[in-house]
Motif scaffolding. Sequence first.
Motif, PDB file in Angstrom:
ATOM      1  N   GLU A 105     -84.807  -2.464  36.101  1.00 24.85           N
ATOM      2  CA  GLU A 105     -85.140  -2.914  37.434  1.00 24.85           C
ATOM      3  C   GLU A 105     -86.215  -2.013  38.036  1.00 24.85           C
ATOM      4  O   GLU A 105     -86.417  -0.877  37.594  1.00 24.85           O
ATOM      5  N   ARG A 106     -86.912  -2.522  39.040  1.00 27.32           N
ATOM      6  CA  ARG A 106     -87.984  -1.753  39.681  1.00 27.32           C
ATOM      7  C   ARG A 106     -87.481  -0.377  40.124  1.00 27.32           C
ATOM      8  O   ARG A 106     -86.502  -0.263  40.854  1.00 27.32           O
ATOM      9  N   GLY A 107     -88.163   0.659  39.665  1.00 22.55           N
ATOM     10  CA  GLY A 107     -87.810   2.012  40.063  1.00 22.55           C
ATOM     11  C   GLY A 107     -86.531   2.544  39.456  1.00 22.55           C
ATOM     12  O   GLY A 107     -86.097   3.652  39.787  1.00 22.55           O
ATOM     13  N   GLY A 108     -85.913   1.768  38.559  1.00 21.33           N
ATOM     14  CA  GLY A 108     -84.639   2.173  37.986  1.00 21.33           C
ATOM     15  C   GLY A 108     -84.765   2.741  36.586  1.00 21.33           C
ATOM     16  O   GLY A 108     -85.869   2.965  36.073  1.00 21.33           O
ATOM     17  N   ALA A 109     -83.627   2.979  35.971  1.00 20.97           N
ATOM     18  CA  ALA A 109     -83.556   3.470  34.602  1.00 20.97           C
ATOM     19  C   ALA A 109     -83.108   2.330  33.691  1.00 20.97           C
ATOM     20  O   ALA A 109     -82.394   1.420  34.125  1.00 20.97           O
ATOM     21  N   PRO A 110     -83.519   2.337  32.429  1.00 20.55           N
ATOM     22  CA  PRO A 110     -83.107   1.266  31.522  1.00 20.55           C
ATOM     23  C   PRO A 110     -81.603   1.275  31.275  1.00 20.55           C
ATOM     24  O   PRO A 110     -80.995   2.331  31.127  1.00 20.55           O
ATOM     25  N   GLU A 111     -81.017   0.084  31.260  1.00 20.39           N
ATOM     26  CA  GLU A 111     -79.578  -0.072  31.059  1.00 20.39           C
ATOM     27  C   GLU A 111     -79.345  -1.093  29.949  1.00 20.39           C
ATOM     28  O   GLU A 111     -79.859  -2.211  30.014  1.00 20.39           O
ATOM     29  N   ARG A 112     -78.578  -0.703  28.932  1.00 14.22           N
ATOM     30  CA  ARG A 112     -78.265  -1.660  27.874  1.00 14.22           C
ATOM     31  C   ARG A 112     -77.233  -2.650  28.389  1.00 14.22           C
ATOM     32  O   ARG A 112     -76.163  -2.256  28.846  1.00 14.22           O
ATOM     33  N   ILE A 113     -77.573  -3.950  28.317  1.00 16.09           N
ATOM     34  CA  ILE A 113     -76.656  -4.966  28.821  1.00 16.09           C
ATOM     35  C   ILE A 113     -76.027  -5.786  27.704  1.00 16.09           C
ATOM     36  O   ILE A 113     -75.105  -6.565  27.950  1.00 16.09           O
ATOM     37  N   ALA A 114     -76.522  -5.615  26.475  1.00 18.33           N
ATOM     38  CA  ALA A 114     -75.919  -6.307  25.334  1.00 18.33           C
ATOM     39  C   ALA A 114     -76.199  -5.506  24.082  1.00 18.33           C
ATOM     40  O   ALA A 114     -77.347  -5.128  23.819  1.00 18.33           O
ATOM     41  N   ALA A 115     -75.151  -5.210  23.319  1.00 21.06           N
ATOM     42  CA  ALA A 115     -75.299  -4.508  22.049  1.00 21.06           C
ATOM     43  C   ALA A 115     -75.684  -5.508  20.962  1.00 21.06           C
ATOM     44  O   ALA A 115     -75.165  -6.629  20.919  1.00 21.06           O
ATOM     45  N   LEU A 116     -76.589  -5.093  20.091  1.00 17.78           N
ATOM     46  CA  LEU A 116     -77.021  -5.930  18.972  1.00 17.78           C
ATOM     47  C   LEU A 116     -76.751  -5.200  17.664  1.00 17.78           C
ATOM     48  O   LEU A 116     -76.615  -3.970  17.654  1.00 17.78           O
ATOM     49  N   PRO A 117     -76.652  -5.918  16.549  1.00 20.99           N
ATOM     50  CA  PRO A 117     -76.263  -5.294  15.277  1.00 20.99           C
ATOM     51  C   PRO A 117     -77.206  -4.158  14.864  1.00 20.99           C
ATOM     52  O   PRO A 117     -78.426  -4.332  14.833  1.00 20.99           O
ATOM     53  N   ALA A 118     -76.631  -3.011  14.533  1.00 21.19           N
ATOM     54  CA  ALA A 118     -77.437  -1.866  14.127  1.00 21.19           C
ATOM     55  C   ALA A 118     -78.099  -2.094  12.772  1.00 21.19           C
ATOM     56  O   ALA A 118     -79.100  -1.447  12.454  1.00 21.19           O
ATOM     57  N   ASP A 119     -77.560  -3.023  11.962  1.00 22.60           N
ATOM     58  CA  ASP A 119     -78.169  -3.316  10.665  1.00 22.60           C
ATOM     59  C   ASP A 119     -79.208  -4.430  10.771  1.00 22.60           C
ATOM     60  O   ASP A 119     -79.692  -4.936   9.764  1.00 22.60           O
ATOM     61  N   GLY A 120     -79.562  -4.792  12.001  1.00 21.68           N
ATOM     62  CA  GLY A 120     -80.583  -5.805  12.227  1.00 21.68           C
ATOM     63  C   GLY A 120     -81.827  -5.200  12.843  1.00 21.68           C
ATOM     64  O   GLY A 120     -81.888  -4.002  13.161  1.00 21.68           O
ATOM     65  N   LEU A 121     -82.832  -6.049  13.042  1.00 19.94           N
ATOM     66  CA  LEU A 121     -84.087  -5.636  13.669  1.00 19.94           C
ATOM     67  C   LEU A 121     -84.412  -6.621  14.788  1.00 19.94           C
ATOM     68  O   LEU A 121     -85.189  -7.557  14.601  1.00 19.94           O
ATOM     69  N   PRO A 122     -83.791  -6.455  15.978  1.00 20.23           N
ATOM     70  CA  PRO A 122     -84.125  -7.339  17.094  1.00 20.23           C
ATOM     71  C   PRO A 122     -85.602  -7.218  17.419  1.00 20.23           C
ATOM     72  O   PRO A 122     -86.118  -6.115  17.575  1.00 20.23           O
ATOM     73  N   ASN A 123     -86.283  -8.363  17.529  1.00 18.95           N
ATOM     74  CA  ASN A 123     -87.743  -8.321  17.576  1.00 18.95           C
ATOM     75  C   ASN A 123     -88.310  -9.153  18.723  1.00 18.95           C
ATOM     76  O   ASN A 123     -88.881  -8.635  19.671  1.00 18.95           O
ATOM     77  N   GLY A 124     -88.162 -10.482  18.663  1.00 19.24           N
ATOM     78  CA  GLY A 124     -88.705 -11.354  19.699  1.00 19.24           C
ATOM     79  C   GLY A 124     -87.687 -11.649  20.774  1.00 19.24           C
ATOM     80  O   GLY A 124     -86.483 -11.759  20.508  1.00 19.24           O
ATOM     81  N   LEU A 125     -88.186 -11.796  22.025  1.00 21.37           N
ATOM     82  CA  LEU A 125     -87.300 -12.056  23.161  1.00 21.37           C
ATOM     83  C   LEU A 125     -87.904 -13.150  24.032  1.00 21.37           C
ATOM     84  O   LEU A 125     -89.094 -13.091  24.371  1.00 21.37           O
ATOM     85  N   ALA A 126     -87.095 -14.146  24.375  1.00 20.74           N
ATOM     86  CA  ALA A 126     -87.524 -15.220  25.273  1.00 20.74           C
ATOM     87  C   ALA A 126     -86.391 -15.534  26.224  1.00 20.74           C
ATOM     88  O   ALA A 126     -85.218 -15.273  25.930  1.00 20.74           O
ATOM     89  N   PHE A 127     -86.745 -16.125  27.382  1.00 22.01           N
ATOM     90  CA  PHE A 127     -85.738 -16.450  28.381  1.00 22.01           C
ATOM     91  C   PHE A 127     -85.890 -17.896  28.810  1.00 22.01           C
ATOM     92  O   PHE A 127     -86.996 -18.362  29.104  1.00 22.01           O
ATOM     93  N   ASP A 128     -84.769 -18.615  28.835  1.00 17.74           N
ATOM     94  CA  ASP A 128     -84.738 -19.994  29.297  1.00 17.74           C
ATOM     95  C   ASP A 128     -84.269 -20.006  30.747  1.00 17.74           C
ATOM     96  O   ASP A 128     -83.104 -19.695  31.032  1.00 17.74           O
ATOM     97  N   GLN A 129     -85.172 -20.357  31.667  1.00 21.28           N
ATOM     98  CA  GLN A 129     -84.851 -20.340  33.089  1.00 21.28           C
ATOM     99  C   GLN A 129     -83.785 -21.360  33.461  1.00 21.28           C
ATOM    100  O   GLN A 129     -83.037 -21.169  34.419  1.00 21.28           O
ATOM    101  N   VAL A 130     -83.713 -22.455  32.720  1.00 18.77           N
ATOM    102  CA  VAL A 130     -82.754 -23.516  33.044  1.00 18.77           C
ATOM    103  C   VAL A 130     -81.323 -23.077  32.750  1.00 18.77           C
ATOM    104  O   VAL A 130     -80.430 -23.165  33.596  1.00 18.77           O
TER     105      VAL A 130
END
Length: 335
Positions: A148-173
């Motif tokens: 958030e603006r002026g804030g610190a990064p916060e992990r909101i979802a854990a993902l598999p450590a044996d994976g490589l999370p790469n692309g991110l998209a958001f569906d507004q609907v």
Amino acid sequence: MRKRTITIPIATAAAGLAVVTVLNTGTSSAAVSGSPAVHSASATPADILRSRIAVRFDLAKGQMPENITVSPDGTAYVTFAGARQVAAIGRDGKIRTLATLAAPADGGVNTPVLNFALTTGIVRQPDGTLYFLYASGDAASTGLYRLERGGAPERIAALPADGLPNGLAFDQVSRTFYITDSALGTISTVRQAGGRVTVWSSAPELAPTGFLGVNGIKVRDGAVWATNLDKGTLLRIPVRNGKPVKIEVRASGLTGIDDFSFAGNRTDHVIAALVGQNTVVVIDGAGRSTTLLTAADGLQNPTSVAVRGSTAYVTSAAYLTSKDPNLILAALPRR
């Protein structure tokens, strides 16, 4: 799966004091928005009107831009892979670090495929909140983060450590994030508030064939679009009642395709970065690709594309060339 290690020279800040050079005109600063300078490379004027290197980054500091999103005021937000950072690039070309993720205890050597910890996909919400991915090979830190603006990064979802999370998209609907994992060959979903992660698709079209599989991702008009780097494909996945329908291969033969963006309001035209080819192409509705930018324009392993109005923002990470990571602005034709 056969692993391939990319060796990326990342010096410490003390080892290299290279200064970020804004623009290639010799000036100390210049606007990131507005009309780029005259284009002088081989792309035809009908494809790209003008392009220029808007910002040069510091490789010694790990400033290898992996992904980009652009706000309405022209500020570009990028993830610096080697530095594990999120940064803002103002219209004056100045770089401001917003967050730096801590390296895991092992330094990131257990990060699948790449063997170094890196920040990857990034999305900006209208209120200015940034969401981004961190791949570290560590269960305690790999995941989806909120900043958030002026804030610190916060992990909101854990993902598999044996994976490589790469692309991110958001569906507004549906208020849902879509996340590609290039090592596991999956697309997962997470609600905007974070929490539980669900594997949305693990179709064979997403799988790697030796290096990295599904990579860039976008949501458009009731479908999820994604790329597969190893297979050189652009994919469209219709969504029905929140579930994936049969995957359509919309284009192929795109060696090393990374991230991409839609060309403004055109729902069937995609501008994509071919990271290993030092090329940016436009792909039409029939799956035909046309070269827009090449190494002659300054591309150094382009990773991501964002479009704002009639301007394309292209990041180059210099993963393999090991020189001149940068941000290029290109004026798109008005069609």
